[in-house]
Design a protein around this motif. Structure first.
Motif, PDB file in Angstrom:
ATOM      1  N   HIS B 261       0.986  -1.265  -0.017  1.00  0.00           N
ATOM      2  CA  HIS B 261      -0.052   0.008  -0.108  1.00  0.00           C
ATOM      3  C   HIS B 261       1.032   1.374  -0.112  1.00  0.00           C
ATOM      4  CE1 HIS B 261      -3.310  -2.711   0.835  1.00  0.00           C
ATOM      5  NE2 HIS B 261      -3.978  -1.872   0.784  1.00  0.00           N
ATOM      6  N   LEU B 262       2.248   1.061   0.293  1.00  0.00           N
ATOM      7  CA  LEU B 262       2.965   2.417   0.260  1.00  0.00           C
ATOM      8  C   LEU B 262       3.054   3.132  -0.992  1.00  0.00           C
ATOM      9  CD1 LEU B 262       6.137   1.016   2.373  1.00  0.00           C
ATOM     10  CD2 LEU B 262       4.281   2.941   2.930  1.00  0.00           C
ATOM     11  N   PRO B 263       2.959   4.280  -1.200  1.00  0.00           N
ATOM     12  CA  PRO B 263       2.747   4.833  -2.230  1.00  0.00           C
ATOM     13  C   PRO B 263       3.939   5.119  -3.336  1.00  0.00           C
ATOM     14  CG  PRO B 263       2.837   6.472  -0.667  1.00  0.00           C
ATOM     15  CD  PRO B 263       2.975   5.262  -0.043  1.00  0.00           C
ATOM     16  N   ARG B 291      -8.297   2.431   4.685  1.00  0.00           N
ATOM     17  CA  ARG B 291      -7.248   3.210   5.023  1.00  0.00           C
ATOM     18  C   ARG B 291      -6.831   3.134   6.781  1.00  0.00           C
ATOM     19  NH1 ARG B 291      -4.302   8.284   3.821  1.00  0.00           N
ATOM     20  NH2 ARG B 291      -4.686   7.478   1.690  1.00  0.00           N
ATOM     21  N   TRP B 294      -4.581   0.073   7.799  1.00  0.00           N
ATOM     22  CA  TRP B 294      -3.266   0.285   7.434  1.00  0.00           C
ATOM     23  C   TRP B 294      -2.794   1.229   8.567  1.00  0.00           C
ATOM     24  CZ3 TRP B 294       0.407   3.848   6.883  1.00  0.00           C
ATOM     25  CH2 TRP B 294       1.721   3.317   6.421  1.00  0.00           C
TER      26      TRP B 294
ATOM     27  N   ARG C 101     -12.258   5.284  13.526  1.00  0.00           N
ATOM     28  CA  ARG C 101     -11.830   4.273  14.499  1.00  0.00           C
ATOM     29  C   ARG C 101     -10.543   4.457  15.225  1.00  0.00           C
ATOM     30  NH1 ARG C 101     -10.809  -0.134  12.136  1.00  0.00           N
ATOM     31  NH2 ARG C 101     -11.175   0.722   9.851  1.00  0.00           N
ATOM     32  N   HIS C 104      -5.861   9.113  12.183  1.00  0.00           N
ATOM     33  CA  HIS C 104      -4.906   8.727  11.144  1.00  0.00           C
ATOM     34  C   HIS C 104      -5.021  10.018  10.049  1.00  0.00           C
ATOM     35  CE1 HIS C 104      -9.352   7.942   9.596  1.00  0.00           C
ATOM     36  NE2 HIS C 104      -8.750   8.056   8.422  1.00  0.00           N
ATOM     37  N   TYR C 105      -4.522   9.850   8.990  1.00  0.00           N
ATOM     38  CA  TYR C 105      -4.102  10.650   8.197  1.00  0.00           C
ATOM     39  C   TYR C 105      -4.896  10.253   6.658  1.00  0.00           C
ATOM     40  CZ  TYR C 105      -0.568  12.159  11.142  1.00  0.00           C
ATOM     41  OH  TYR C 105       0.259  12.400  12.189  1.00  0.00           O
ATOM     42  N   ASN C 106      -5.236  11.479   5.759  1.00  0.00           N
ATOM     43  CA  ASN C 106      -5.890  11.010   4.545  1.00  0.00           C
ATOM     44  C   ASN C 106      -5.842  12.118   3.592  1.00  0.00           C
ATOM     45  OD1 ASN C 106      -7.699  10.110   2.609  1.00  0.00           O
ATOM     46  ND2 ASN C 106      -9.387   9.583   4.035  1.00  0.00           N
ATOM     47  N   PRO C 138       1.843   9.034   5.505  1.00  0.00           N
ATOM     48  CA  PRO C 138       2.775   8.067   4.880  1.00  0.00           C
ATOM     49  C   PRO C 138       2.165   7.458   3.439  1.00  0.00           C
ATOM     50  CG  PRO C 138       2.229   7.313   7.017  1.00  0.00           C
ATOM     51  CD  PRO C 138       1.919   8.603   6.696  1.00  0.00           C
ATOM     52  N   LEU C 139       0.843   7.550   3.495  1.00  0.00           N
ATOM     53  CA  LEU C 139       0.197   6.948   2.241  1.00  0.00           C
ATOM     54  C   LEU C 139       0.026   7.991   1.143  1.00  0.00           C
ATOM     55  CD1 LEU C 139      -2.409   4.583   3.874  1.00  0.00           C
ATOM     56  CD2 LEU C 139      -0.247   4.048   2.958  1.00  0.00           C
ATOM     57  N   MET C 140       0.646   9.139   1.337  1.00  0.00           N
ATOM     58  CA  MET C 140       0.459  10.299   0.344  1.00  0.00           C
ATOM     59  C   MET C 140       0.660   9.807  -1.159  1.00  0.00           C
ATOM     60  SD  MET C 140       1.538  14.213   0.124  1.00  0.00           S
ATOM     61  CE  MET C 140       3.395  13.866  -0.153  1.00  0.00           C
ATOM     62  N   VAL C 141      -0.141  10.004  -2.176  1.00  0.00           N
ATOM     63  CA  VAL C 141       0.199   9.779  -3.709  1.00  0.00           C
ATOM     64  C   VAL C 141       0.388  11.333  -4.025  1.00  0.00           C
ATOM     65  CG1 VAL C 141      -0.591   9.015  -5.705  1.00  0.00           C
ATOM     66  CG2 VAL C 141      -0.896   7.669  -3.757  1.00  0.00           C
ATOM     67  N   ALA C 142       1.534  11.654  -4.275  1.00  0.00           N
ATOM     68  CA  ALA C 142       1.624  12.991  -4.618  1.00  0.00           C
ATOM     69  C   ALA C 142       0.943  13.649  -5.939  1.00  0.00           C
ATOM     70  CB  ALA C 142       3.278  13.370  -4.674  1.00  0.00           C
TER      71      ALA C 142
END
Lengths: 307, 307, 307
Positions: B261-263, B291, B294, C101, C104-106, C138-142
């Protein structure tokens, strides 16, 4: 022997000797009693092929530049055989600077310009080959430093500019404002201080084809004498073994030769005030270590095998 | 299932499977008794869509490449269905290398060229798809490595180049000398080793649109068995919960799916020598975590909520 | 006094006041009992020259934006005298977000778009001057963030974009995908939190001529009251001395003035809910410290002389 010293290309119109000599102990050495002693040392350096002389305004309590200048005045023809470096920015509490209440940094235009005037007057010269910012100043306005450098170059007072003890991000910031490359970053490195080899500093230097200068290339006296220093104690027998294997005068020359193998092609600054040590040190330049011997020293320095 | 594996675009003329298989345990696994066992494993990988095989000269005491080559010789037609990676530079004390006195690194041209010749001969192939520098070498002369890479590419012996365990500054240095992009940086990462997610390594990879490869993507056996490891103990129940929620074979597949799942779109290298584990692992590729799930795993890995 | 505040150039069509006001304590302050109190505070800010108002969707348990919007609705003409900032991405467990729940970040497109809609509706405005990614994800898709920013700009809903708490590598990654510069990075900094001064964050900002915004510019209450905090205790007498020397209302103004001397030209975000403190704070902008006094505070903050 002297001929063995390589020249390091620093800029289109400037090269340094592979080893430099540094003045920071000039005023507190029992080996130097007067200007004649300094002059003898200068001649010993030049005879050995060491043409690069490293100063800073603050060395010796703001006194080393004038002391050196006194010696140079006795043989002014030597100026043209040498490159003279000095530094500015660090501002120490000292009787020579009565307005200093606390040690601090100063990269403002007035301070740098005044510092250069002082250095020129003290050294008795009209041109500094390389001027460095001595330590990163958290208040540095890069635009102001750039404007100051520009003015100093146009006036002919300073030929080139560099930094000392700068992290990569600080180097990049200042460089981004300059119209000419910073020609070096003088940092501490030795078998007792490996940080710039691994923290990106030397990577940046090699990438930009800049030769780092190295202060304290022996890591101070503890390499030779301190029996409580675990790291120095671990290194000493390895360095002694290499001294014998490569027929070097002492472990100091092993430690210098080890630095000279770094691929960024560093310029160690020697702090010795003894002429015979100068001659010895140049022998560091004649050695090519077997790669595994270089790593044996690294492993002794780190205290663990490479991963 | 096999069809579920994505292809990762590595270069104009090269793609890898989303999971790779790594040979580093090939010679010390009780599951592999002979070349036929290896061949069976290779077929299991290919059947599962795993076409990318990761080697290094040093794996198995300089023995894995030849062992794999022995298997490949039994079915040479498989070569064209796979991408073969190998590495050079690490130099280990080993009976196969009697001149090695100490573990060290070697990025000189003679060493790299010889290492490639050895790898080609051992693997029984005439072309390596990707050659990596295995570890950053403090003596690396980037110009020399660039010249060596160029020669290897022109000779047709190596198609592409990459690095492993490189910091961003080391990556930038080497890249600055090359006329083609480094196509990957293979680093350690897992729920037990989060460093590259936060220290800039994966930021750099995503910025340059480079897929990192991941070694030790499970963090070793302690994730499964070590009851003294606080971090593993904290993770295990969370991973077990996700295994059940997403209907995965085991927590290994959860841990691999978490990495996928890491971008930066990583390529985990699987170290298993069991064919059924290969099939299981590919199920990691079919999962899309919520999400928040994760992050639940991240928080268990870090031991504290996100700030 | 108000006229003393400088404007910070943020983009071709946007400037901020040298100090900003932040809403994060708006809903848990005894000084604010209703929308009229907020309106009085807004007027106090504007009267003092503080035109920049800093929000985030999450402040006050997802409640501050609406509370502020209620006040603004009472004097909608004020909107044109102010710049409004808000943030997205952090996702908190909160009764206002029953599907959360875990914190987190989004940074997905749907989340950012929805967050902007919520913020616009809550604030009762049709345009956000600056939208920030609140924390690195950490999951940011730039690429996805870039596309989202583009859409938001084209729709006219957001004028400019920035980040908060980003490391240099994260900043570079996101910037590499955008067609307009990120206009700021809002980070924590104070005499009790020196990190961005030395870890490359402010170097990067100065290099790119970007003004950092500063959250928690006083370092929290411990600067004023905590007698167990060694660092705060060491700082307090120095700050008190400077308060008297420079005729400032309190040590808070000394601490803010100290930040305003940083060469990256930061914008501290004030968290006070008291109108008289707003007026006091602007006095921080009128002070020029002697360089040595700035360093005296630094040394007290670090607990050691500069090297």
């Amino acid at each position: 022997m002297a001929n063995a010293l390589l020249r390091r290309h620093m800029a289109k119109d400037l090269s340094f000797s592979q080893l430099a000599w540094g003045a920071w102990r000039l005023r507190n050495s029992t080996d130097i009693k007067n200007a004649d002693d300094i002059l003898a040392l200068i001649r010993a350096c030049l005879d050995a092929g060491i043409t690069t002389f490293d100063h800073a305004d603050i060395y010796g309590g703001y006194g080393c530049e004038a002391y050196f200048g006194e010696a140079l005045a006795k043989a002014p023809e030597l100026r043209h055989q040498m490159e003279i470096i000095t530094k500015c920015d660090i501002s120490l509490v000292n009787t020579a600077r009565p307005d200093h209440r606390i040690n601090h940094y100063n990269t403002t235009k007035p301070h740098i310009l005044q510092s250069v005037e002082n250095s020129l007057a003290s050294l008795g010269i009209d041109h500094i080959d390389l001027l460095m910012i001595h330590r990163p100043d958290p208040l540095m306005v890069a635009d102001e430093v750039a404007e100051t450098f520009s003015q100093l170059r146009q006036s002919g007072k300073v030929g080139h500019f560099g930094v000392s003890n700068f992290k990569p991000s600080q180097f990049n910031l200042l460089q981004s404002r300059l119209d000419a490359p910073l020609i070096t970053n003088q940092v501490e490195c030795s078998v007792l201080e490996l940080a710039p080899i691994f923290n990106g500093t030397f990577d940046q230097m090699q990438q930009h084809r800049i030769h780092p200068m190295i202060w304290s290339p022996l890591g101070g006296a503890r390499l030779f004498t301190d029996t409580d220093d675990v790291c120095a104690n671990r290194l000493r027998p390895v360095l002694e073994h290499m001294r014998d294997k490569y027929d070097l005068p002492g472990i100091a020359e092993v430690a210098i030769a080890w630095l000279l193998h770094l691929p960024s092609q560093v310029i160690p600054v020697l702090g010795t005030m003894k002429a015979h040590r100068i001659a010895d040190a140049t022998k560091s330049c004649n050695v090519t270590f077997e790669r595994q011997d270089w790593f044996e020293i690294l492993v002794a320095a780190q205290g663990h095998p490479v991963p």
